[in-house]
Design an enzyme around this catalytic site. Structure first.
Site, PDB file in Angstrom:
ATOM      1  N   GLY A  49       0.816  -0.947  -0.067  1.00 41.28           N
ATOM      2  CA  GLY A  49       0.002  -0.232  -0.023  1.00 41.28           C
ATOM      3  C   GLY A  49       1.003   1.167  -0.015  1.00 41.28           C
ATOM      4  N   ASP A  50       2.012   1.283   0.919  1.00 42.17           N
ATOM      5  CA  ASP A  50       2.867   2.488   0.865  1.00 42.17           C
ATOM      6  C   ASP A  50       3.512   2.561  -0.315  1.00 42.17           C
ATOM      7  OD1 ASP A  50       2.706   3.666   3.738  1.00 42.17           O
ATOM      8  OD2 ASP A  50       3.273   1.313   4.043  1.00 42.17           O
ATOM      9  N   THR A  51       3.866   1.636  -1.106  1.00 49.48           N
ATOM     10  CA  THR A  51       4.739   1.623  -2.338  1.00 49.48           C
ATOM     11  C   THR A  51       3.592   2.140  -3.566  1.00 49.48           C
ATOM     12  OG1 THR A  51       6.157  -0.302  -1.545  1.00 49.48           O
ATOM     13  CG2 THR A  51       6.181   0.318  -3.732  1.00 49.48           C
TER      14      THR A  51
END
Length: 407
Positions: free
Chosen positions: A178-180
């Site tokens: 999700g962060d990436t």
């Protein structure tokens, strides 16, 4: 013999050479965007808290007291140890931002405003500034003030509901995807905003990336299927629902992934496994017919793969031009000649003098490829040099250090 290439120490100018970036985020989403811009030539100044720095410095496995993940995430960056909670630190940050092209931040909404660095204030200081803001839920909406991490964004974006086996606990994919995804959407936004600035008079703008929206943007036909048919897609393990045959199949020594879902590919796959009867079946000539008989097809493929070793399965399917692959561990990646041939395994020397293998750079540009120009900095390695660059004299730097505003 280790044939892993080392990124050249003095590369030619990158695609983003001359771009000035101030990174004020921490952990993953914001810093991954800074990493990506830095790999293509941008000058990235990372601001970190003086006492401990970015928490990622201490995440997972450490070498010489520093996370080896840090060595990848922060290469090509300069570290300035600066306390942004102090008015004096905010003043220094504004001086840095005044000369920047891009500001990256992934704090909770309202943090910049509390530091007198709201976008309108920063644009008054630097009209061309592109401001990337990554947060859990975005800068607007009823959830904007809630804390959000990538894992929560994956859940709200619909991804976690589809992972794992049917009826079992939802599982994560094994990395902070999700962060990436948010970082990559942020990178796209930065590049689009810079292009707009170039061709439309030099004005900057704000890019608002919410973690869950970045995930949701990658969820393919999830929403239109619900809108048109009321269908709620469910977890399906290793299968690809509605597209057949495409699954993981057991071999005598492991697993192999086979994607035989193209019409002509399906016929070649059936020929390779000795099932010409299925290859010729009229109702299996299109995907819709294969989906209706997917369990039968999966059983036929598994019956063939389960009596063979992975290497033999892959060799026979490659000869038949059927997409297939084994499930790689990092050991497999490390030993694979294709990774090395495409420079996706590079060596990097840390500031402590250790040699470390790290992922190469993606995507690959023909004229201005990305490079590793410098290893990840120690906390505050570049504080004095960067502050001198923006005009602070030695006595001012000494005073800020004595007051513990900088480290």
């Amino acid at each position: 013999m280790n044939t892993t290439p080392t990124s050249p120490p003095s590369p030619a100018p990158g695609a983003l050479d001359g771009l000035r970036v101030v990174e004020m985020g921490q952990l993953i989403a914001g810093p991954f965007c800074g990493k990506t811009l830095g790999e293509f030539g941008a000058d990235v100044v990372k601001i970190e808290p003086p006492a401990a720095g970015d928490p990622l410095r201490n995440w997972r496995m450490l070498q010489d007291g520093t996370s080896v993940w840090w060595q990848v995430q922060s290469r090509n960056k300069q570290s300035v140890a600066l306390d942004l909670r102090r008015p004096e630190g905010q003043e220094v940050a504004r001086a840095l931002i005044a000369e920047a092209d891009v500001l990256i931040e992934n704090f909770r909404p309202g943090t910049l405003e509390a530091w007198d660095m709201a976008p309108d204030q920063l644009h008054a200081l630097n009209p061309g500034l592109v401001i990337l803001r990554i947060s859990g839920y975005g800068q607007t909406g009823p959830y904007r003030d809630l804390p959000g991490f990538g894992a929560i964004g994956e859940a709200m974006g619909g991804l976690r509901h589809l992972t794992g086996e049917p009826g079992r606990v939802p599982v994560r994919c094994g990395i902070s995807i999700g962060d990436t995804l948010a970082a990559l959407h942020g990178t796209i936004g930065v590049l689009a905003a810079l292009y707009h600035r170039k061709v439309n008079g030099g004005a900057g703008q704000v890019i608002d990336v919410a973690l869950h929206e970045a995930v949701f943007n990658c969820m393919e036909s999830l929403l239109p299927e619900y809108s048109a048919f009321g269908a709620v897609r469910q977890a399906a393990g290793s299968a690809l629902p509605g597209i057949a045959p495409s699954n993981a199949y057991p071999c005598a020594d492991g697993w192999v992934l086979i994607a035989g879902n193209g019409d002509s590919i399906f016929r070649r796959l059936m020929g390779a496994i000795g099932r010409e009867d299925l290859a010729a079946a009229p109702d299996l000539q299109s995907n819709a017919g294969r989906v209706a008989r997917v369990q039968e097809l999966d059983d036929a493929i598994a019956a063939w793969t389960s009596t063979r070793r992975t290497q033999d399965v892959l060799a026979q399917l490659a000869a038949a031009a059927v997409p297939a692959g084994k499930v790689y561990t990092v050991k497999d990646i490390h030993e694979d000649p294709h990774y090395r041939a495409r420079n996706m395994l590079l060596t990097q020397t840390t500031r402590e003098g250790r040699t470390l293998e790290v992922p190469g750079i993606c995507p690959k540009l023909s004229a201005t490829p990305g490079t590793i120009r410098s290893s990840a900095p120690r906390l505050g390695d570049d504080t004095d040099a960067v502050l001198r660059r923006i005009g602070l004299h030695a006595d001012r730097i000494d005073a800020l250090r004595a007051a513990k505003v900088i480290g």
